[in-house]
Enzyme design. Structure first.
Site, PDB file in Angstrom:
ATOM      1  CE  LYS A   6      -4.196  -2.121   1.546  1.00 10.78           C
ATOM      2  NZ  LYS A   6      -3.755  -3.538   1.668  1.00 10.78           N
TER       3      LYS A   6
HETATM    4  C1  PLP Z   1      -4.337  -4.615   1.064  1.00 11.18           C
HETATM    5  C2  PLP Z   1      -3.565  -5.876   0.934  1.00 11.18           C
HETATM    6  C3  PLP Z   1      -3.945  -6.895   0.024  1.00 11.18           C
HETATM    7  C4  PLP Z   1      -5.188  -6.807  -0.832  1.00 11.18           C
HETATM    8  O1  PLP Z   1      -5.071  -5.840  -1.845  1.00 11.18           O
HETATM    9  P1  PLP Z   1      -6.353  -5.304  -2.626  1.00 11.18           P
HETATM   10  O2  PLP Z   1      -5.873  -4.170  -3.430  1.00 11.18           O
HETATM   11  O3  PLP Z   1      -7.342  -4.884  -1.566  1.00 11.18           O
HETATM   12  O4  PLP Z   1      -6.884  -6.441  -3.448  1.00 11.18           O
HETATM   13  C5  PLP Z   1      -3.128  -8.026  -0.080  1.00 11.18           C
HETATM   14  N1  PLP Z   1      -2.031  -8.163   0.695  1.00 11.18           N
HETATM   15  C6  PLP Z   1      -1.651  -7.218   1.588  1.00 11.18           C
HETATM   16  C7  PLP Z   1      -0.449  -7.458   2.413  1.00 11.18           C
HETATM   17  C8  PLP Z   1      -2.393  -6.040   1.737  1.00 11.18           C
HETATM   18  O5  PLP Z   1      -2.009  -5.110   2.623  1.00 11.18           O
END
Ligand code: PLP
Length: 479
Positions: A121
């Site tokens: 993120k």
């Molecule tokens: C947020 C997240 C996901 C999922 O990603 P999306 O964009 O919501 O599909 C997968 N793995 C981790 C470690 C995350 O923080």
């Protein structure tokens, strides 16, 4: 480039907006999500030029190339400066920013989680922080970001917004329910514009508080309340860049194809892959990997999209994928249905509200999900995660986190000879130490900058589940 809502009426002139108008917004007024009115097309010549840009000038310069196709209301020199200052080796640890690691013949990991909070993120949120600061200064405005987190999103938002002018962050989280490492990451931030609020309840209580505050339109307007959730187009757009960077690392020429497997929750990450593919990046398959919360796997197997109730939403060892519905999924369905906003509205606005499900299984469009858009899927369980973490460590000496393990497990079910498969590594194992110990009998590697983080002083306010108290606190900080 103009943006329209996924629920825009197909006839007549839709309500369209420029990038900076939707940057600070959440949902479109009609409840839909914003998408560009068309996908800019990237030719083989452009791809080769971008490959050179990435290899010779770096990720920030590549980000500028991609983003300038989507942003026409920030002067090019300013946008380039924002991209270059966001994606530095200093912040992301390597020159490549998203380094590719080969596991075996045609199976790779793309490292998206080397930013400040060790989850993917950061890739989008770090850019968002700089875009927000730029746009708010230009408007002479202040924004108060209110959010709810059970882990990754909240810390990525705080590390992106810390010290930024014009922005305050109020982040609620369920008291005592995040991992000690995650709590330490968030609560050790001493920046004056970062406010941690631990709510004596569960994650849903935090989300309800955020909703209640946002639904109080007068309060929202008076205190300029905003969000940074995953439906924000700017976040998705930022993620498109690393599909290109992964492709350039795995191939030598733009005649080659690759596939990606993406550990998925709210469908934000893999939706960025869909956008890259629509732009012309030679992607063969986009593999959606879920954990036991298999809303998306069910759809891609059967055409049924069925939102889960809270009793049906499992707490798993890959918690960032524990979702009851996938908030970005509407974007893909809009494309799948030939951009028919009225149909999307009927499905996501009416059918989901009334029955919690819709079924495209008998629809010709559903068959195109795989054949035209490249989407396939699979799921993984706790036992699969343990096996995959063990196997990857034993055979390759590489420690992966639980979410990446879900991805690798499903990727192996979709390998095609001659086509590199790139698994998106979405977090580092240190964030989910308990499961690593369960799988390997030893604790995960801890990056040196996180040594002793649990012992740092903490800045956090504890509050009961009480909307009025949260509002009162926000107001007191804005005085
Ligand atoms: C947020 C997240 C996901 C999922 O990603 P999306 O964009 O919501 O599909 C997968 N793995 C981790 C470690 C995350 O923080």
């Amino acid at each position: 480039m103009l943006y329209l809502s996924t629920r825009a009426a197909p006839t007549g002139s839709p309500d369209v907006k420029h990038f900076c108008e939707i940057l600070l917004e959440g949902l479109a007024p009609d409840g839909g999500l914003y998408l560009p009115e068309r996908y800019p097309q990237v030719t083989a010549t452009t791809l080769e030029a971008w490959r050179k840009v990435y290899l010779e000038q770096g990720y920030g310069a590549l980000a500028f190339e991609v983003l300038s196709l989507y942003i026409d209301d920030i002067p090019a020199a300013d946008l380039k400066a924002i991209c270059l200052k966001t994606y530095t080796q200093d912040v992301f640890g390597t020159k490549e920013i998203v380094p590719l690691k080969r596991l075996e013949s045609n199976l790779y990991l793309e490292g998206l989680s080397n930013g400040p909070t060790l989850a993917f993120k950061d890739m989008a949120m770090q850019l968002l922080g700089n875009l927000f600061e730029y746009e708010l200064a230009r408007r002479g405005e202040q924004l108060n970001i209110l959010g709810a987190t059970s882990g990754d999103t909240g810390s990525a938002a705080e590390y992106a917004m810390r010290g930024k002018k014009g922005v305050r962050v109020f982040m609620t989280s369920p008291a005592g329910r995040m991992s000690p490492f995650q709590q330490a990451q968030m609560f050790s931030l001493m920046d004056a514009n970062i406010h941690n609020i631990a709510i004596e309840g569960v994650f849903d209580d935090c989300q309800d508080i955020v909703k209640a505050v946002s639904n109080d339109l007068e309060f929202k307007r008076k205190y300029k309340i905003g969000t940074v959730n995953s439906i924000n187009w700017a976040r998705l757009m930022a993620q498109v860049v690393y599909y290109f960077a992964g492709y350039f690392q795995a191939t030598k020429t733009s005649a080659e194809k690759v596939s990606f497997t993406v550990p998925s929750g709210n469908f934000g990450n893999v939706c960025a892959g869909h956008v890259a593919r629509m732009m012309g990046l030679p992607i063969d398959k986009l593999v959606v990997a879920t954990n036991e919360n298999d809303v998306l796997d069910e759809f891609f197997r059967t055409g049924v999209y069925r939102v889960r109730g809270s009793a049906d939403t499992h707490e798993t060892s890959s918690p960032s994928m524990d979702i009851s519905k996938a908030s970005n999924f509407e974007r893909f369905v809009f494309d799948l249905l030939g951009r028919d906003g009225a149909r999307v509205k009927a499905l996501f606005g009416d059918a989901l509200n009334q029955t919690g499900r819709f079924d495209l299984g008998a629809d010709a469009a559903f068959k195109q999900a795989a054949s035209i858009y490249g989407f396939v899927s699979g799921k993984s369980t706790h036992a699969d995660r343990l096996d995959t973490i063990r196997d990857t460590f034993k055979r390759f000496g590489v420690m992966i986190d639980t979410h990446t393990a879900d991805g690798e497990k499903v990727a192996r079910e979709h390998l095609t000879p001659g086509i590199p498969m790139i698994v998106m590594e979405t977090a580092l194992p240190i964030k989910f130490a308990e499961t690593i110990v369960e799988a390997l009998g030893q604790p995960p590697h801890r990056p040196p900058q996180f040594e002793g983080i649990e012992n740092l002083p903490k800045k956090v306010l504890v509050m009961p589940v009480d909307v009025a108290q949260v509002k009162g606190y926000i107001a007191s900080q804005c005085a």
